[in-house]
Write a protein that holds these residues in place. Sequence first.
Motif, PDB file in Angstrom:
ATOM      1  N   MET A  53       5.106  -5.940   5.868  1.00 53.20           N
ATOM      2  CA  MET A  53       6.165  -5.097   6.430  1.00 53.20           C
ATOM      3  C   MET A  53       5.675  -4.056   7.429  1.00 53.20           C
ATOM      4  SD  MET A  53       8.620  -6.478   4.703  1.00 53.20           S
ATOM      5  CE  MET A  53      10.085  -5.454   4.829  1.00 53.20           C
ATOM      6  N   TYR A  56       4.683   1.238   6.882  1.00 54.06           N
ATOM      7  CA  TYR A  56       5.791   2.171   6.631  1.00 54.06           C
ATOM      8  C   TYR A  56       5.415   3.258   5.640  1.00 54.06           C
ATOM      9  CZ  TYR A  56       6.230  -0.319   2.293  1.00 54.06           C
ATOM     10  OH  TYR A  56       5.949  -0.845   1.070  1.00 54.06           O
ATOM     11  N   ILE A  59       4.201   8.079   6.093  1.00 54.17           N
ATOM     12  CA  ILE A  59       5.560   8.608   6.183  1.00 54.17           C
ATOM     13  C   ILE A  59       5.690   9.667   7.269  1.00 54.17           C
ATOM     14  CG2 ILE A  59       5.201  10.252   4.276  1.00 54.17           C
ATOM     15  CD1 ILE A  59       8.123   9.508   3.435  1.00 54.17           C
ATOM     16  N   ILE A  65       2.171   7.555   1.555  1.00 54.73           N
ATOM     17  CA  ILE A  65       2.644   7.570   0.165  1.00 54.73           C
ATOM     18  C   ILE A  65       2.644   6.136  -0.391  1.00 54.73           C
ATOM     19  CG2 ILE A  65       3.994   9.709   0.311  1.00 54.73           C
ATOM     20  CD1 ILE A  65       6.542   7.934   0.528  1.00 54.73           C
ATOM     21  N   HIS A  67       3.117   3.110  -2.580  1.00 54.74           N
ATOM     22  CA  HIS A  67       3.974   2.900  -3.750  1.00 54.74           C
ATOM     23  C   HIS A  67       4.563   1.499  -3.734  1.00 54.74           C
ATOM     24  CE1 HIS A  67       6.712   4.058  -0.503  1.00 54.74           C
ATOM     25  NE2 HIS A  67       7.669   3.395  -1.131  1.00 54.74           N
ATOM     26  N   CYS A  68       5.023   1.061  -4.895  1.00 56.07           N
ATOM     27  CA  CYS A  68       5.771  -0.192  -4.997  1.00 56.07           C
ATOM     28  C   CYS A  68       7.176   0.154  -5.459  1.00 56.07           C
ATOM     29  CB  CYS A  68       5.140  -1.138  -6.015  1.00 56.07           C
ATOM     30  SG  CYS A  68       3.549  -1.801  -5.500  1.00 56.07           S
ATOM     31  N   MET A  69       7.923  -0.865  -5.836  1.00 60.98           N
ATOM     32  CA  MET A  69       9.264  -0.623  -6.363  1.00 60.98           C
ATOM     33  C   MET A  69       9.187   0.093  -7.702  1.00 60.98           C
ATOM     34  SD  MET A  69      11.433  -3.988  -5.729  1.00 60.98           S
ATOM     35  CE  MET A  69      11.780  -4.606  -4.105  1.00 60.98           C
ATOM     36  N   GLU A  70      10.321   0.676  -8.072  1.00 58.55           N
ATOM     37  CA  GLU A  70      10.404   1.266  -9.395  1.00 58.55           C
ATOM     38  C   GLU A  70      10.252   0.145 -10.429  1.00 58.55           C
ATOM     39  OE1 GLU A  70      13.703   3.841  -9.566  1.00 58.55           O
ATOM     40  OE2 GLU A  70      12.951   4.863 -11.335  1.00 58.55           O
ATOM     41  N   LEU A 106       2.339   6.922  -5.581  1.00 59.75           N
ATOM     42  CA  LEU A 106       3.484   7.079  -6.486  1.00 59.75           C
ATOM     43  C   LEU A 106       3.580   5.930  -7.477  1.00 59.75           C
ATOM     44  CD1 LEU A 106       6.189   7.763  -3.726  1.00 59.75           C
ATOM     45  CD2 LEU A 106       4.632   9.421  -4.760  1.00 59.75           C
ATOM     46  N   HIS A 114      10.816  10.543 -11.841  1.00 59.16           N
ATOM     47  CA  HIS A 114      10.380  10.185 -10.492  1.00 59.16           C
ATOM     48  C   HIS A 114      11.114  11.045  -9.459  1.00 59.16           C
ATOM     49  CE1 HIS A 114       8.971   7.818  -7.142  1.00 59.16           C
ATOM     50  NE2 HIS A 114      10.174   7.405  -6.840  1.00 59.16           N
ATOM     51  N   MET A 118       9.632  13.454  -6.649  1.00 57.14           N
ATOM     52  CA  MET A 118       9.902  13.236  -5.227  1.00 57.14           C
ATOM     53  C   MET A 118      10.509  14.475  -4.576  1.00 57.14           C
ATOM     54  SD  MET A 118       8.750  10.309  -4.510  1.00 57.14           S
ATOM     55  CE  MET A 118       9.530   9.629  -3.060  1.00 57.14           C
TER      56      MET A 118
END
Lengths: 151, 101
Positions: A53, A56, A59, A65, A67-70, A106, A114, A118
């Motif tokens: 992707m 991204y 930030i 930052i 991170h993956c999905m929740e 994260l 979370h 954030m």
Amino acid sequence: MLLRELAEKNRCKFVDSVESWEEAIRKSCEPLVAEGILDESYAEEIIDTVKRMGPYIVIVPGVAIPHCMENAGGAHGTAISFMKLETPVSFDDEDPDKSASIFFTLSSVNTQEHLKNMKQLFKMLTNEDLLAELMQVKCPEDLIRLDEKYM
Amino acid sequence: MAKLLVACVNGAGTSLMMKMTVEKVAKELNLNVTKIHHCSLAEGKSTATQYDIVFCPQSFIHMYKDAIEKGVDVVGLRNVLSAAEVKQKLIESGLAEKYKK
């Protein structure tokens, strides 16, 4: 609050330089891997996603930052860890804005916790003075000092 | 009344940050916002048409081509933390005026 917690819980890491952004992401996950909050596979999933992707996760210029999905595979707790690179690493050689020396990694399995994390992170990343000083930190004590000054 | 969607890759980090930026600006511009939902790009792709304005990072705006064709206003952001950018884009596109309280 958040910066102090990162220092006191030893969820911070200070590194001179890395060979690649992939290595930076693996290293940025290490404090949480050591605690059993993240599996090593979490870093690999972030790396795969960035390859697909684009960078991204950088930030704002200088800050990433990872991170993956929740509730992603490999995440067992809700937490943030911090890493500072003395020499910034590039995520995109054609875009100087996509270099990073500060990493907030994260992990989330609990939406409410979370969100609290954030909100604190948002407050920090939108404070330009704090961000400028954060770019210069060298040890956990520096994080505590900034926490007292800004939070 | 406006329903807003903010979307990024995972729907857990960047989109949440974007949501906080958009909330701040909506308040400043006194917009009549009934809902702000954050989600992943993939989820957003299938639900975008249920919203009035969709925000996503500039580099992913192509994923919302269908929504744009169906009349949804899609705003791409270079800096998802920049309230100034969100504000400027909402004003220049006329959306700030359209959804004013």
